[in-house]
Enzyme design. Structure first.
Site, PDB file in Angstrom:
ATOM      1  N   ASP A 166      17.344  -4.862   9.469  1.00  0.00           N
ATOM      2  CA  ASP A 166      17.245  -4.055   8.246  1.00  0.00           C
ATOM      3  C   ASP A 166      17.701  -2.627   8.515  1.00  0.00           C
ATOM      4  O   ASP A 166      17.067  -1.669   8.068  1.00  0.00           O
ATOM      5  CB  ASP A 166      15.808  -4.069   7.719  1.00  0.00           C
ATOM      6  CG  ASP A 166      15.724  -3.581   6.270  1.00  0.00           C
ATOM      7  OD1 ASP A 166      16.756  -3.620   5.576  1.00  0.00           O
ATOM      8  OD2 ASP A 166      14.635  -3.158   5.842  1.00  0.00           O
ATOM      9  N   GLY A 210       0.823  -1.208   0.000  1.00  0.00           N
ATOM     10  CA  GLY A 210       0.000   0.000   0.000  1.00  0.00           C
ATOM     11  C   GLY A 210       0.848   1.245   0.000  1.00  0.00           C
ATOM     12  O   GLY A 210       1.857   1.328  -0.692  1.00  0.00           O
TER      13      GLY A 210
END
EC number: 2.7.11.1
Length: 639
Positions: free
Chosen positions: A187, A69
């Site tokens: 990450d 999204g």
């Protein structure tokens, strides 16, 4: 009101068969009753009343887009700016993706640190604002108005050492807090580090984060290749914190020197550099070089931990309170204001290598922070040149037991040596200044007479991708795509020592998952498409497990203002955070995330090349991934 409480972690670790059966349990109740990470006991509640987001928020510009999204900037009725992340359920491909989203929400809602992006809280009730209806999951998060650290560095020629230390201390503080609570980020990169209105660090995007256990190993190969550790790029199991330490070393190198430590022009070169720890020696060495070298140790057992970094002299230079002591103060402890003799001695034991390189400043630092200076502790001015840390004393044994490093004996060299590829300082000129030669940025070969390959000087910001192609820090992690390119596979807990993987034989035996990239295996997207639903249904019940037909209209036909629709949302609340209670460990789940990239004409995809005798390691990729090509594109143009 419906309430579903999270299960407490059992006193004993479950068996592998129990973990497998738990992970494979059918998912049929939406986000509310999806399998949950076993963290501290808390509840996810649903209200019976509905919420119209258009009446509640004024939506502004789009901050970023991802496979699931987009993230929009919005203003609530009180005038406060927030970032609203919408996740379309028709983009969620399988059970693992929904489980992955659930874990991200619960980890972020459980963390409470000033330098970690927070899920928005409503008033003083500390309710997490997460909405869900039949088609979307909406998360309201804290808004960081000054963008990410990537843009901040791009707009400046170079950060001063003071600014680099300021940002690095805040990153270390947040990451140290995560590790203390059993969470590994996995990450860390410039794009995932945001800045608020006051210029303070906010670590974002916990989409690849997980909980870890000491003595157990994870086998998810995820994250950005430029920040990946040797364990990740070589497909070796890892505990968790050591991969964050490596990424932290890459970030420190960027903050101090303004460029990437590893500059391989293709995946094979990059993996070789990372595996050998052969980072680019900067033309102007910094006082942080010792800490960078410690964080970029190839052997994870010798690599600096977050406790080591938090107590390092360079990180705490100019501050009366260390990072670790700040954490204790924030949690209600009562540490001393300055480093005492005991903490100083402990710091000396763990930091001997940086002390050897920066003796003068360390002595000055010791005199400044210990009452009475050097007069109360005789002989400490020369202590740093005599003392060795336990890490350094065990260097020879670790080198013999570490398969990631070259342990072959060489005539004339001591068995106690730095890992292969760690660069030595350049020779000084007659004037005593370090020679700045942009061509001598590669490691000097060990074999005499071997020519040093010429390397053109990369621009300081050669690591940076084009801004229009980058995603926001709220949405920067690689997410599932239909391209079949995966940067991570399933998390697997392995007790004890990792099993050594044998190289495949020429007889054509089935190759198992190893390395970062994998082709059409049981964890790949193409293999899952035939067995998993392509869309999810309503909030409480997902679509049938039979493959659903693709929608007739493309995803691009969805309105840009779809999040502003008049749909009603259910609000999901998580209770008040309990920072004094440590987070509980959990069984990790599959991370099926890929790097979305449109197919390009004339450029062969990496899986079209002959794999030969590879093990699907990163070294077998003949073509770079989209993210890495974008990162190096501007580098080649500007050089």
């Amino acid at each position: 009101m419906e309430s579903v409480a999270l299960l407490q972690r059992p006193s004993q670790a479950p068996s592998a068969s129990a973990l497998a059966s738990e992970s494979a349990r059918p998912l049929a109740d939406g986000l509310i009753k999806s399998p949950k990470p076993l963290m501290k006991k808390q509840a996810v509640k649903r209200h019976h009343h509905k919420h119209n987001l258009r009446h509640r928020y004024e939506f502004l510009e789009t901050l970023g887009k991802g496979t699931y999204g987009k993230v929009k900037k919005a203003r609530e009725s009180s005038g406060r700016l927030v970032a609203i992340k919408s996740i379309r359920k028709d983009k969620i491909k399988d059970e693992q993706d929904l489980l992955h989203i659930r874990r991200e929400i619960e980890i972020m809602s459980s963390l409470n640190h000033p330098h970690i992006i927070a899920i928005h809280e409503v008033g003083r009730s500390r309710l997490v604002t997460v909405f869900e209806n039949s088609s979307k999951i909406v998360i309201v998060m804290e808004y960081a108005s000054r963008g990410d650290l990537y843009d901040y560095i791009s707009e400046r020629p170079r950060l001063s050492e003071r600014d680099a230390r300021h940002f690095f201390r805040q990153i270390v503080s947040a990451l140290h807090y995560c590790h203390q609570n059993g969470i590994v980020h996995r990450d860390l990169k410039l794009e995932n580090i945001l800045l608020d209105a006051n210029g303070n660090i906010k670590i974002a995007d916990f989409g690849l984060s997980n909980l870890y256990h000491k003595g157990k190993f994870l086998q998810t190969f995820c994250g950005s290749p430029l920040y990946a550790s040797p364990e990740i790029v070589n497909g070796k199991p890892y505990v968790g914190p050591e991969v964050d330490s490596w990424s932290l070393g890459v970030l420190l190198y960027i903050l101090v020197h303004g460029t990437m430590p590893f500059d391989g022009q293709d995946h094979k070169t990059l993996v070789k550099q990372i595996s050998n720890g052969a980072y680019r020696e900067p033309p102007k060495p910094s006082d942080a070089c010792g800490l960078i070298r410690w964080l970029l140790m190839v052997n994870p057992t010798r690599r600096a931990t977050l406790e080591d970094v938090a107590s390092h002299w360079w990180v705490n230079w100019g501050y009366t309170t260390g990072v670790g002591e700040q954490e204790a103060l924030r949690e209600g402890g009562h540490p001393s204001g300055d480093f005492g003799r005991a903490s100083m001695a402990d710091w000396l034991r763990r930091s001997s290598r940086p002390l050897l390189e920066n003796g003068a400043k360390v002595c000055s630092f010791f005199k400044q922070h210990v009452p009475g200076g050097g007069s109360t502790v005789p002989g400490l001015e020369r202590q740093h040149s005599l003392k060795k840390s336990r890490k350094e004393n065990d260097m020879a044994q670790n080198l013999q037991g570490d398969p990631a490093e070259d342990t072959s004996s060489r005539p004339g060299k001591s068995s106690l040596k730095l890992p292969k590829g760690i660069l030595k300082k350049k020779s000084s000129t007659s004037s005593g200044e370090v020679q700045e030669d942009p061509q001598e940025l590669r490691p000097v070969p060990d074999t005499p007479g071997q020519p040093v390959p010429a390397v053109s000087l990369l621009p300081r910001k050669g690591i940076l991708k084009k801004s229009r192609q980058r995603e926001s820090g709220y949405y920067s992690s690689p997410e599932p795509s239909e391209s079949g390119e995966l940067l991570d596979a399933s998390d697997v807990f392995v007790s004890g020592d990792p099993v050594e993987q044998k190289s495949p034989q020429a007889s054509g035996l089935l190759l198992h998952r190893k390395g970062i990239l994998k082709l059409n295996g049981k964890f790949s997207r193409t293999a899952l498409e035939g067995t998993t639903p392509s869309t999810f249904g309503s909030l409480d019940q997902l679509a049938s497990s039979h493959p659903a037909a693709r929608p007739s209209r493309p995803s691009g036909a969805v309105s840009e203002d779809s999040i502003l629709s008049s749909e009603s949302f259910d609000q999901l609340d998580l209770p008040e955070r309990l920072p004094e209670t440590p987070l509980r460990g959990c069984v990790s789940v599959d991370n099926l995330r890929g790097l979305e990239q449109p197919p390009s004409e004339g450029l062969k995809r990496w899986w079209q090349e002959s794999l030969g005798d590879s093990c699907f390691s990163l070294t077998d990729c003949q073509e770079v991934t989209a993210a890495y090509r974008q990162a190096l594109g501007i580098c080649s143009k500007l050089s």
